[in-house]
Design an enzyme around this catalytic site. Sequence first.
Site, PDB file in Angstrom:
ATOM      1  N   ASN A 193      11.813  64.216  68.168  1.00 55.62           N
ATOM      2  CA  ASN A 193      11.827  63.127  69.154  1.00 55.62           C
ATOM      3  C   ASN A 193      13.211  62.491  69.145  1.00 55.62           C
ATOM      4  O   ASN A 193      13.816  62.344  68.078  1.00 55.62           O
ATOM      5  CB  ASN A 193      10.806  62.041  68.802  1.00 55.62           C
ATOM      6  CG  ASN A 193       9.380  62.500  69.010  1.00 55.62           C
ATOM      7  OD1 ASN A 193       9.132  63.571  69.547  1.00 55.62           O
ATOM      8  ND2 ASN A 193       8.437  61.686  68.565  1.00 55.62           N
ATOM      9  N   GLY A 194      13.688  62.063  70.310  1.00 57.03           N
ATOM     10  CA  GLY A 194      14.971  61.376  70.365  1.00 57.03           C
ATOM     11  C   GLY A 194      16.028  62.198  71.068  1.00 57.03           C
ATOM     12  O   GLY A 194      15.734  63.134  71.817  1.00 57.03           O
ATOM     13  N   CYS A 201       7.934  61.429  73.388  1.00 57.67           N
ATOM     14  CA  CYS A 201       7.366  62.632  72.789  1.00 57.67           C
ATOM     15  C   CYS A 201       6.487  62.288  71.587  1.00 57.67           C
ATOM     16  O   CYS A 201       6.612  61.225  70.986  1.00 57.67           O
ATOM     17  CB  CYS A 201       8.479  63.564  72.352  1.00 57.67           C
ATOM     18  SG  CYS A 201       9.737  63.871  73.604  1.00 57.67           S
ATOM     19  N   ARG A 232       0.703  58.713  75.701  1.00 59.56           N
ATOM     20  CA  ARG A 232       2.133  58.461  75.789  1.00 59.56           C
ATOM     21  C   ARG A 232       2.783  59.216  76.946  1.00 59.56           C
ATOM     22  O   ARG A 232       3.905  58.914  77.331  1.00 59.56           O
ATOM     23  CB  ARG A 232       2.811  58.862  74.466  1.00 59.56           C
ATOM     24  CG  ARG A 232       2.348  58.051  73.283  1.00 59.56           C
ATOM     25  CD  ARG A 232       2.624  58.762  71.980  1.00 59.56           C
ATOM     26  NE  ARG A 232       4.045  58.923  71.732  1.00 59.56           N
ATOM     27  CZ  ARG A 232       4.784  58.098  71.007  1.00 59.56           C
ATOM     28  NH1 ARG A 232       4.216  57.035  70.468  1.00 59.56           N
ATOM     29  NH2 ARG A 232       6.042  58.317  70.808  1.00 59.56           N
ATOM     30  N   LYS A 260       5.547  39.014  88.375  1.00 58.86           N
ATOM     31  CA  LYS A 260       4.707  39.257  87.201  1.00 58.86           C
ATOM     32  C   LYS A 260       3.531  38.289  87.157  1.00 58.86           C
ATOM     33  O   LYS A 260       2.408  38.677  86.847  1.00 58.86           O
ATOM     34  CB  LYS A 260       5.541  39.133  85.913  1.00 58.86           C
ATOM     35  CG  LYS A 260       6.447  40.291  85.655  1.00 58.86           C
ATOM     36  CD  LYS A 260       5.647  41.550  85.356  1.00 58.86           C
ATOM     37  CE  LYS A 260       6.386  42.812  85.791  1.00 58.86           C
ATOM     38  NZ  LYS A 260       6.507  43.050  87.201  1.00 58.86           N
ATOM     39  N   LYS A 320      -0.452  51.923  89.572  1.00 62.88           N
ATOM     40  CA  LYS A 320       0.809  52.100  88.857  1.00 62.88           C
ATOM     41  C   LYS A 320       1.852  52.786  89.721  1.00 62.88           C
ATOM     42  O   LYS A 320       3.008  52.390  89.748  1.00 62.88           O
ATOM     43  CB  LYS A 320       0.564  52.923  87.588  1.00 62.88           C
ATOM     44  CG  LYS A 320       1.814  53.112  86.725  1.00 62.88           C
ATOM     45  CD  LYS A 320       2.318  51.794  86.185  1.00 62.88           C
ATOM     46  CE  LYS A 320       3.552  51.937  85.345  1.00 62.88           C
ATOM     47  NZ  LYS A 320       4.149  50.635  84.993  1.00 62.88           N
ATOM     48  N   GLU A 358      11.515  38.351  89.976  1.00 65.65           N
ATOM     49  CA  GLU A 358      10.727  39.252  89.142  1.00 65.65           C
ATOM     50  C   GLU A 358       9.712  38.473  88.310  1.00 65.65           C
ATOM     51  O   GLU A 358       8.571  38.912  88.126  1.00 65.65           O
ATOM     52  CB  GLU A 358      11.645  40.080  88.235  1.00 65.65           C
ATOM     53  CG  GLU A 358      10.928  40.957  87.234  1.00 65.65           C
ATOM     54  CD  GLU A 358      10.013  42.005  87.845  1.00 65.65           C
ATOM     55  OE1 GLU A 358       9.208  42.587  87.107  1.00 65.65           O
ATOM     56  OE2 GLU A 358      10.080  42.236  89.079  1.00 65.65           O
ATOM     57  N   HIS A 384      14.950  22.766 102.076  1.00 69.12           N
ATOM     58  CA  HIS A 384      14.839  23.245 103.455  1.00 69.12           C
ATOM     59  C   HIS A 384      13.419  23.691 103.789  1.00 69.12           C
ATOM     60  O   HIS A 384      13.234  24.531 104.677  1.00 69.12           O
ATOM     61  CB  HIS A 384      15.835  24.382 103.685  1.00 69.12           C
ATOM     62  CG  HIS A 384      17.254  23.958 103.515  1.00 69.12           C
ATOM     63  ND1 HIS A 384      17.984  23.338 104.502  1.00 69.12           N
ATOM     64  CD2 HIS A 384      18.064  24.028 102.433  1.00 69.12           C
ATOM     65  CE1 HIS A 384      19.195  23.065 104.054  1.00 69.12           C
ATOM     66  NE2 HIS A 384      19.270  23.469 102.796  1.00 69.12           N
ATOM     67  N   GLU A 389       1.015  39.149  89.874  1.00 63.58           N
ATOM     68  CA  GLU A 389       0.397  40.449  89.624  1.00 63.58           C
ATOM     69  C   GLU A 389      -0.753  40.349  88.635  1.00 63.58           C
ATOM     70  O   GLU A 389      -1.814  40.941  88.849  1.00 63.58           O
ATOM     71  CB  GLU A 389       1.435  41.435  89.063  1.00 63.58           C
ATOM     72  CG  GLU A 389       2.309  42.127  90.074  1.00 63.58           C
ATOM     73  CD  GLU A 389       3.256  43.115  89.410  1.00 63.58           C
ATOM     74  OE1 GLU A 389       3.360  44.250  89.902  1.00 63.58           O
ATOM     75  OE2 GLU A 389       3.892  42.757  88.398  1.00 63.58           O
ATOM     76  N   TRP A 425       8.321  65.081  76.324  1.00 64.09           N
ATOM     77  CA  TRP A 425       8.602  64.363  77.574  1.00 64.09           C
ATOM     78  C   TRP A 425      10.071  64.645  77.862  1.00 64.09           C
ATOM     79  O   TRP A 425      10.958  64.154  77.185  1.00 64.09           O
ATOM     80  CB  TRP A 425       8.335  62.870  77.379  1.00 64.09           C
ATOM     81  CG  TRP A 425       8.180  62.093  78.636  1.00 64.09           C
ATOM     82  CD1 TRP A 425       7.092  62.041  79.456  1.00 64.09           C
ATOM     83  CD2 TRP A 425       9.146  61.210  79.212  1.00 64.09           C
ATOM     84  NE1 TRP A 425       7.323  61.190  80.501  1.00 64.09           N
ATOM     85  CE2 TRP A 425       8.572  60.666  80.381  1.00 64.09           C
ATOM     86  CE3 TRP A 425      10.437  60.827  78.867  1.00 64.09           C
ATOM     87  CZ2 TRP A 425       9.242  59.763  81.195  1.00 64.09           C
ATOM     88  CZ3 TRP A 425      11.109  59.936  79.672  1.00 64.09           C
ATOM     89  CH2 TRP A 425      10.512  59.406  80.816  1.00 64.09           C
TER      90      TRP A 425
END
Length: 608
Positions: free
Chosen positions: A100-101, A2, A27, A484, A603, A480, A503, A487, A74
């Site tokens: 916010n929070g 937010c 944001r 990255k 995205k 992962e 192997h 990507e 948000w």
Amino acid sequence: MCGITGYVGPREAVAVAVESLRRLEYRGYDSAGVAYANGTGISVIKQAGKIAELERRLQDFDTHSNTAVAHTRWATHGAPTTDNAHPHWDSSMSVAIVHNGIIENYLELRREMEAKGHAFRSETDTEVIAHVIEEELKLGGSLAEAVRRASRKLRGAYAVATVANVDPEVIVALRCDSPLVIGLGESENFLASDIPALLPYTREVIILENGDMAVLRRDRVQVYDSEGRPVQRPVQHVNWDVESAEKGGYEHFMLKEIHEQPDTLTQTLLGRVVDGRVRLDVGLADEQWKSFERFVIVACGTAFHAGLIGARMIEGYLRIPVKVEYSSEFRYSDPLLGSKDLAIFISQSGETADTLAALRLCKERGAKTLGIINVVGSTMARECDHVLYVQAGPEICVASTKAYSAQVCAIMLIALHLDALRGVSPETVPFMVSELAKQPERLRAILCQEERIAAIAREVRDTSLCFFLGRGVDDAVAMEGALKLKEIAYIPTQECPAGEMKHGPLALVEPGTLAVFVATQSRTRDKIAGNIKEIKARGARTLAIVQEGEETIPEISDFCIQIPRCGHDLFAAPLAVLPLQMFAYFVAKERGCDIDQPRNLAKSVTVE
């Protein structure tokens, strides 16, 4: 997350506050609103949707004012509706706040206020703050004194800005674990949750410290520490341009989001780790949690890799069968599903087409569904039976970083919640919960190694092929890391369990290649050391990620990054992803790649 803005001074306060909000649109948000002193009281105008829709509504009102606060929300508590949008009034409509929070004890406070006759207008945790301040004002004193007293009753992480009838040319702001910045002007002052909102008006800012309360008037700003004592916080000059400011001064959104991960995990844990226990409120009764005989985790890309770690933890720690499936393959495998299965769907956007198709199939076949999702109000969030929001905030870079860490953290919460309910190892639950709570600080310690990781990236930027290897849960992290690098740096990678190299993949090793080993698990340390020697014997260089205190592997590796030692190895593997993300970032930067918008990728993948 937010956005908060505020203004007190000779200009049209509503126009300034709303225009400042525009600087925070990057944001992400689902509603917007403004509160302002109207000469006789406090007006609140708010609207679900974008700022442009709020501005259309404002045309129907007289918004002349010299004091205003504004907000983009948000959604976390309550759907993204106009009623749930900020600002929120108290019951007498004399106090308005933006926030916010998360307020962890809002239900307790709401019941207390309702018992005193307060009527609530929203589903949010935020509204309770205004009602608590209203009660404190009844005791006398200034608005600042009432806000200070009210803050002592709040638990959680929050940034709050308040305007009230009692002093209509004052904004009182409070920071607790959620950022707030003051902008200083000539006979005017500004407030925002992030610096970009302030740049059209001032470059002189004060960044509030945790626990600070600030009282803004047009001619002065007074800051008080957590004990209520007046303090002087340093005035800083901002020399960023607007684009850089949106990135928090970082060169790319990816680097900013990497650095946000300690705070992201704090948000994911907020209200869910309380008094040494995990509390998950996703609408599943304890008996339902205990009744599941199998978990099926379905996801794509980075979310799939988060699911792999989750499966290792749930199976290895709780001995409950878990199957992890690619969303794109799930429907075509004709999966066996039933009422004793919990199907878990992981998605940052909540709009991933393949994952949505898998979700609908699971519901058709009678499985219960749980979404681990970042975006509130997304299609997946609406269609899942139950939702665990990771609360990572908007993620701008195409390559996911902080959402992945939050997803892994969410699965760990599920595992520890299940352990407490099923009594698998009741004597270890408090210890494991305390270990999970330490993860944000451990991530902060890793971020301090940024220069070292950048130096390693410079050394190996020209590698033609990069292996990513690990054993057990480390193998899931290595996958992962490989994703990255390919990507954003466009370097071909070969990822597989380290023991599988002999192997076939070992044939690809030659001088000029790099092998990255994730080696955080003590039970596989010796095996990984042997694999490193095999790779080095064939001319490749090696980079190892190990826990602090490890001796053998750093001695035999060309490069080594150490992460904080954990009390249990299960918590070490997820930490290893942060240096892998930073490594990929700095390699891509050295190669001149478009980091935030890598070629051929989007995205949110909303087509199958």
